[in-house]
Design an enzyme around this catalytic site. Structure first.
Site, PDB file in Angstrom:
ATOM      1  N   GLU A 151       0.599  -1.543  -0.002  1.00 19.06           N
ATOM      2  CA  GLU A 151       0.191  -0.130  -0.165  1.00 19.06           C
ATOM      3  C   GLU A 151       0.944   1.301   0.059  1.00 19.06           C
ATOM      4  O   GLU A 151       1.935   0.573   0.396  1.00 19.06           O
ATOM      5  CB  GLU A 151      -0.791  -0.282   1.265  1.00 19.06           C
ATOM      6  CG  GLU A 151      -1.961   0.713   1.439  1.00 19.06           C
ATOM      7  CD  GLU A 151      -2.963   1.333  -0.274  1.00 19.06           C
ATOM      8  OE1 GLU A 151      -3.401   0.003  -0.299  1.00 19.06           O
ATOM      9  OE2 GLU A 151      -3.002   2.369  -0.389  1.00 19.06           O
ATOM     10  N   ARG A 154      -0.765   7.926   1.751  1.00 20.89           N
ATOM     11  CA  ARG A 154       0.220   8.699   3.060  1.00 20.89           C
ATOM     12  C   ARG A 154      -0.827   9.220   4.231  1.00 20.89           C
ATOM     13  O   ARG A 154      -1.952   9.858   3.814  1.00 20.89           O
ATOM     14  CB  ARG A 154       0.977   9.943   2.087  1.00 20.89           C
ATOM     15  CG  ARG A 154       1.555  10.253   1.177  1.00 20.89           C
ATOM     16  CD  ARG A 154       1.558  11.368   0.410  1.00 20.89           C
ATOM     17  NE  ARG A 154       0.768  11.053  -0.428  1.00 20.89           N
ATOM     18  CZ  ARG A 154       0.041  12.530  -0.968  1.00 20.89           C
ATOM     19  NH1 ARG A 154       1.125  13.255  -1.073  1.00 20.89           N
ATOM     20  NH2 ARG A 154      -1.438  12.379  -1.016  1.00 20.89           N
ATOM     21  N   LYS A 207       7.792  -2.213  -1.766  1.00 22.26           N
ATOM     22  CA  LYS A 207       7.387  -0.805  -1.290  1.00 22.26           C
ATOM     23  C   LYS A 207       8.393  -0.287  -1.098  1.00 22.26           C
ATOM     24  O   LYS A 207       8.670   0.940  -0.366  1.00 22.26           O
ATOM     25  CB  LYS A 207       6.664  -1.813   0.158  1.00 22.26           C
ATOM     26  CG  LYS A 207       5.954  -1.773   1.038  1.00 22.26           C
ATOM     27  CD  LYS A 207       5.147  -0.168   0.595  1.00 22.26           C
ATOM     28  CE  LYS A 207       5.337   0.384   1.882  1.00 22.26           C
ATOM     29  NZ  LYS A 207       4.411   1.907   1.635  1.00 22.26           N
ATOM     30  N   CYS A 263       7.217   5.195   8.532  1.00 22.14           N
ATOM     31  CA  CYS A 263       7.084   4.219   7.306  1.00 22.14           C
ATOM     32  C   CYS A 263       8.897   4.853   6.836  1.00 22.14           C
ATOM     33  O   CYS A 263       9.920   3.629   6.781  1.00 22.14           O
ATOM     34  CB  CYS A 263       6.661   4.751   6.696  1.00 22.14           C
ATOM     35  SG  CYS A 263       4.815   4.327   6.704  1.00 22.14           S
TER      36      CYS A 263
HETATM   37  C1  UGA Z   1       5.043   7.832   3.421  1.00 22.04           C
HETATM   38  C2  UGA Z   1       4.891   7.197   1.481  1.00 22.04           C
HETATM   39  O1  UGA Z   1       5.072   8.744   1.030  1.00 22.04           O
HETATM   40  C3  UGA Z   1       3.709   6.255   1.109  1.00 22.04           C
HETATM   41  O2  UGA Z   1       3.846   6.460   0.072  1.00 22.04           O
HETATM   42  C4  UGA Z   1       4.008   4.773   1.690  1.00 22.04           C
HETATM   43  O3  UGA Z   1       2.569   4.744   2.071  1.00 22.04           O
HETATM   44  C5  UGA Z   1       3.947   5.365   3.293  1.00 22.04           C
HETATM   45  O4  UGA Z   1       5.020   6.039   4.027  1.00 22.04           O
HETATM   46  C6  UGA Z   1       4.227   3.859   4.072  1.00 22.04           C
HETATM   47  O5  UGA Z   1       4.958   3.403   3.620  1.00 22.04           O
HETATM   48  O6  UGA Z   1       3.288   3.553   4.507  1.00 22.04           O
HETATM   49  P1  UGA Z   1       3.837   8.841   4.981  1.00 22.04           P
HETATM   50  O7  UGA Z   1       4.367   8.868   6.072  1.00 22.04           O
HETATM   51  O8  UGA Z   1       2.460   8.843   5.647  1.00 22.04           O
HETATM   52  O9  UGA Z   1       3.766   8.043   3.689  1.00 22.04           O
HETATM   53  O10 UGA Z   1       4.188  10.646   4.742  1.00 22.04           O
HETATM   54  P2  UGA Z   1       4.962  12.048   3.925  1.00 22.04           P
HETATM   55  O11 UGA Z   1       3.656  12.548   3.567  1.00 22.04           O
HETATM   56  O12 UGA Z   1       5.561  10.921   2.492  1.00 22.04           O
HETATM   57  O13 UGA Z   1       5.841  11.717   4.641  1.00 22.04           O
HETATM   58  C7  UGA Z   1       7.307  11.611   5.402  1.00 22.04           C
HETATM   59  C8  UGA Z   1       8.020  12.651   6.236  1.00 22.04           C
HETATM   60  O14 UGA Z   1       8.414  13.098   4.339  1.00 22.04           O
HETATM   61  C9  UGA Z   1       7.731  13.326   6.788  1.00 22.04           C
HETATM   62  O15 UGA Z   1       8.406  13.476   8.264  1.00 22.04           O
HETATM   63  C10 UGA Z   1       7.404  14.643   5.725  1.00 22.04           C
HETATM   64  O16 UGA Z   1       7.255  15.883   6.879  1.00 22.04           O
HETATM   65  C11 UGA Z   1       8.603  14.586   5.050  1.00 22.04           C
HETATM   66  N1  UGA Z   1       8.342  15.098   3.323  1.00 22.04           N
HETATM   67  C12 UGA Z   1       7.873  14.902   2.533  1.00 22.04           C
HETATM   68  C13 UGA Z   1       9.394  16.278   3.792  1.00 22.04           C
HETATM   69  O17 UGA Z   1       9.802  16.831   3.947  1.00 22.04           O
HETATM   70  N2  UGA Z   1       9.619  16.807   2.271  1.00 22.04           N
HETATM   71  C14 UGA Z   1       9.160  16.778   1.169  1.00 22.04           C
HETATM   72  O18 UGA Z   1       8.824  17.075  -0.198  1.00 22.04           O
HETATM   73  C15 UGA Z   1       8.063  15.245   1.336  1.00 22.04           C
END
Ligand code: UGA
Length: 431
Positions: A151, A154, A207, A263
């Site tokens: 999956e 986010r 994944k 994640c």
């Molecule tokens: C992440 C992946 O984006 C999903 O595709 C995946 O399904 C999920 O992990 C998982 O493995 O279950 P998530 O952890 O919910 O999703 O959140 P993200 O939006 O990806 O952000 C992760 C981290 O990266 C956060 O701390 C966010 O602030 C940071 N981030 C994200 C940045 O610092 N810069 C960005 O440009 C994007």
């Protein structure tokens, strides 16, 4: 179709609800009695925009059921999705798949007719082979098929991500299984999702590699933002300037305090652990993990500098403490490193978070939760914007005229020009 989803966490509950909304009969199973009883009352165990309404709608329509009974639920359904947690093992980088394995051992007696067993939990490569081996000791191989269907949703965007995924990855070489799963995902495919059938091992690895690649993009732009700060270049220009190249892409190039959540930190480390078992050196991912682990110290140094190295009794207000906006999830939130380090230096912390009080800080005498954002801001020597909630983007700082506010915007949510023109002391990342 009749589905059984095991595990009512993010992936399980969102998948179950969305599958039910697509017209399937879904039983969602969890061994936490209170969680199940609450779900029947429409009480969701975590914050996810839109989920409560969708759960209630499908529960009321009798398409979504909740149960603690594992075996009966499996018996009644055709496809079983395993959505339990695979956290990092203590004192190791390895993924702990014991919850998955326990389930497999328990479920063999319930496989009374052909069933598709799908791992949606993030599991290391070859876990599917192990599951198949365990099941085939007790169940005729003709009666089950083990599939990896990772999956990619986010937190905070989970429903949208589930309904409009970029791709659906199904790891199986079993034609009948593939046909059934393609039919299950038919409504999403017809809305434009790519459907990709791969080997089971490839799906498992896709994944981890996806998450590791996204983490790499973030660590990369964070390091470049350090260089921008020293050379008077705006990181916004760099992210846009490189992101417009379609080979690079604009997303996940926002600098910040480092990636957190349940994640990226876990999956990058688990991938390293898997690679080590096969004697492969993933040098890039190793350096991404180190770069991200080092980032809070770098941010702390900047905070110390902003406060002229006088931290004792300084009032610091955190706007947002979860790992990102639109979630109440504190797992691997960077402020779990920043706040204790500031407290140690004698700072007095107030935090405001739209998702409320956090138990993670209950043992810190000098950390308090403020229900009111304005009072949290007013009495602060430094405001640290830690997450990018819309509520913060639209704040009217002008109301604090009497004070020259000092703001450290870790998410670059404000325009630098606008903030400095308003006579605030404004610091951000990479500009
Ligand atoms: C992440 C992946 O984006 C999903 O595709 C995946 O399904 C999920 O992990 C998982 O493995 O279950 P998530 O952890 O919910 O999703 O959140 P993200 O939006 O990806 O952000 C992760 C981290 O990266 C956060 O701390 C966010 O602030 C940071 N981030 C994200 C940045 O610092 N810069 C960005 O440009 C994007």
């Amino acid at each position: 179709m009749k589905l059984c989803i095991i595990g009512c966490g993010y992936v399980g509950l969102v998948s179950a609800t969305c599958f039910a909304d697509l017209g399937n009969q879904v039983i969602c199973v969890d061994n936490d009695y209170d969680k199940i009883e609450n779900l029947k009352l429409g009480i969701i165990p975590f914050y996810e925009p839109g989920l409560r309404e969708l759960v209630t709608k499908n529960y009321d329509a009798n398409r979504l059921k909740f149960s603690t009974e594992l075996n009966n639920s499996i018996k009644k359904t055709d496809i079983v999705f395993i959505c339990v947690g695979t956290p990092t093992k203590k004192n190791s980088f390895e993924a702990d798949i014991s919850q998955v394995m326990k389930l497999i051992k328990k479920m063999s007696s319930s496989i009374n007719k052909f069933k598709i067993i799908v791992t949606k939990s993030t599991v290391p490569i070859i876990t599917g082979d192990r599951i198949e081996k365990i099941l085939s000791k007790k169940v005729n191989k003709k009666n089950f098929s083990v599939v990896s269907n990772p999956e990619f949703l986010r937190e905070g965007e989970a429903i949208r991500d589930f309904i409009y995924p970029d791709r659906i990855v199904v790891g199986t070489n079993h034609n009948r299984t593939n046909k059934i799963l393609k039919k299950l995902y038919g409504p999403l495919i017809s809305k434009g999702a790519n459907y990709l059938q791969t080997s089971r091992r490839a799906a498992e690895l896709i994944k981890y590699v996806s998450n590791a690649f996204l983490a790499t993009k973030i660590a990369f732009i964070n390091e470049i933002s350090n260089l921008c700060e020293m050379t008077d270049v705006k990181i916004d220009d760099i992210s846009l300037g490189i992101g417009l190249d379609k080979r690079i892409g604009q997303r996940f190039l926002r600098p910040g305090p480092g990636y957190g959540g349940s994640c990226f930190p876990k999956d990058t480390k688990a991938l390293l652990s898997t690679a080590k078992k096969f004697d492969i050196n993933l040098a890039i991912i190793k350096s991404v993990v180190k770069s991200n682990d080092d980032r809070p110290d770098l941010i702390l140094k900047k905070i110390f500098k902003i406060l002229n190295y006088k931290i004792h009794n300084k009032k610091i207000c955190f706007l947002g403490v979860t790992f990102k906006a639109n979630t109440d999830d504190m797992r691997d939130s960077i402020c779990l490193k920043l706040i204790p380090a500031l407290i140690k230096k004698g700072a007095l912390i107030k935090y405001y978070d739209p998702t409320g009080y956090k138990k993670e800080f209950k043992n810190y005498k000098n950390v308090s939760f403020s229900k009111n954002i304005n009072s949290a801001l007013e009495y602060s020597d430094l405001i640290i914007v830690h997450t990018e909630w819309n509520e913060f983007k639209s704040l009217n700082f002008k109301q604090f005229k009497s004070k020259k506010l000092v703001i450290f915007d870790l998410k670059n949510i404000y325009s630098q020009n606008l903030m400095t023109n308003q006579n605030f002391k404004y610091y951000s990342v990479g500009r």
